[in-house]
Design a protein around this motif. Sequence first.
Motif, mmCIF file in Angstrom:
data_model
loop_
_atom_site.group_PDB
_atom_site.id
_atom_site.type_symbol
_atom_site.label_atom_id
_atom_site.label_comp_id
_atom_site.label_asym_id
_atom_site.label_seq_id
_atom_site.Cartn_x
_atom_site.Cartn_y
_atom_site.Cartn_z
ATOM 1 N N ALA A 30 39.847 43.908 35.617
ATOM 2 C CA ALA A 30 39.320 42.717 35.948
ATOM 3 C C ALA A 30 39.417 42.605 37.461
ATOM 4 O O ALA A 30 39.649 43.399 38.280
ATOM 5 C CB ALA A 30 39.920 41.691 35.439
ATOM 6 N N SER A 31 38.933 41.360 38.084
ATOM 7 C CA SER A 31 39.162 41.255 39.389
ATOM 8 C C SER A 31 40.200 41.516 39.933
ATOM 9 O O SER A 31 41.178 40.819 39.601
ATOM 10 C CB SER A 31 38.455 40.040 39.750
ATOM 11 N N ASN A 32 40.249 42.201 41.070
ATOM 12 C CA ASN A 32 41.511 42.474 41.688
ATOM 13 C C ASN A 32 41.401 42.885 42.954
ATOM 14 O O ASN A 32 40.017 43.055 43.586
ATOM 15 C CB ASN A 32 42.294 43.960 40.940
ATOM 16 N N PRO A 33 42.618 43.068 43.854
ATOM 17 C CA PRO A 33 42.396 43.397 45.308
ATOM 18 C C PRO A 33 41.890 44.826 45.531
ATOM 19 O O PRO A 33 42.500 45.731 44.898
ATOM 20 C CB PRO A 33 43.741 43.342 45.831
ATOM 21 N N LEU A 74 46.090 36.238 45.884
ATOM 22 C CA LEU A 74 46.352 35.361 44.687
ATOM 23 C C LEU A 74 46.040 33.915 44.841
ATOM 24 O O LEU A 74 45.900 33.237 43.818
ATOM 25 C CB LEU A 74 47.899 35.752 44.568
ATOM 26 N N TYR A 75 46.156 33.405 46.007
ATOM 27 C CA TYR A 75 46.202 32.048 46.330
ATOM 28 C C TYR A 75 44.486 31.743 46.181
ATOM 29 O O TYR A 75 44.284 30.502 45.586
ATOM 30 C CB TYR A 75 46.456 31.568 47.710
ATOM 31 N N LEU A 76 43.552 32.455 46.526
ATOM 32 C CA LEU A 76 42.247 32.357 46.411
ATOM 33 C C LEU A 76 41.676 32.519 44.947
ATOM 34 O O LEU A 76 40.776 31.878 44.336
ATOM 35 C CB LEU A 76 41.136 33.321 47.554
ATOM 36 N N PRO A 81 38.567 31.992 38.739
ATOM 37 C CA PRO A 81 37.692 31.121 38.946
ATOM 38 C C PRO A 81 36.236 31.713 38.258
ATOM 39 O O PRO A 81 35.328 30.742 38.097
ATOM 40 C CB PRO A 81 37.363 31.335 40.471
ATOM 41 N N GLN A 82 36.276 32.981 37.903
ATOM 42 C CA GLN A 82 34.921 33.423 37.340
ATOM 43 C C GLN A 82 35.111 33.560 35.859
ATOM 44 O O GLN A 82 34.097 33.813 35.208
ATOM 45 C CB GLN A 82 34.643 34.938 37.962
ATOM 46 N N GLY A 83 36.261 32.929 35.204
ATOM 47 C CA GLY A 83 36.136 33.047 33.825
ATOM 48 C C GLY A 83 36.325 34.518 33.248
ATOM 49 O O GLY A 83 35.859 34.637 32.256
ATOM 50 N N GLU A 84 36.742 35.432 33.885
ATOM 51 C CA GLU A 84 36.856 36.686 33.343
ATOM 52 C C GLU A 84 37.806 36.914 32.133
ATOM 53 O O GLU A 84 39.060 36.744 32.144
ATOM 54 C CB GLU A 84 37.261 37.756 34.384
ATOM 55 N N SER A 85 37.377 37.663 31.202
ATOM 56 C CA SER A 85 38.410 37.920 30.070
ATOM 57 C C SER A 85 39.082 39.086 30.621
ATOM 58 O O SER A 85 38.752 40.108 31.339
ATOM 59 C CB SER A 85 37.769 38.502 28.847
#
Length: 148
Positions: A30-33, A74-76, A81-85
């Motif tokens: 999923a979304s990650n750095p 992690l703060y942002l 915020p995108q509602g990713e599963s």
Amino acid sequence: MESFQNTVQQANLASLLGLHLGLSLLGAVASNPSYNIPIFFFGIWAYNNRESNSPIKTFTGVLAFSILLDLIWLYLHGSNPQGESGFGFAKFFNIISLIIKPISVYSGVNNLKERGDSISAGNWSDAPGAFPSGAYQNVRDGDSAEFA
């Protein structure tokens, strides 16, 4: 503090880098750095490069800076915020990697000490094109026959 030092000294930097890389790959579902995976690939290369200590110094500094970047990320993005599963799954592995990063930085500094170097950036007189410390250096004499 002594038990922390003993734990870090027993941990091999190569195994820590492999662990970080695995955690970052699992966190990539999923979304990650996005900067973590290249940092750890560079770290593996820097660890295996024995010709110079510059790559391991660079890696250790970048890894230390990435701790700050992880906290900002992690703060942002910590609340999904995108509602990713799968975000919670990925966030778990990224947090575990963040917890282990200070140990890896300390291990990188120890690795530099084992190689006979330190984390210092050196002094300006070592920079390419810098004047030697103390005085100017004559390159060639303008009056000599070689100059003409």
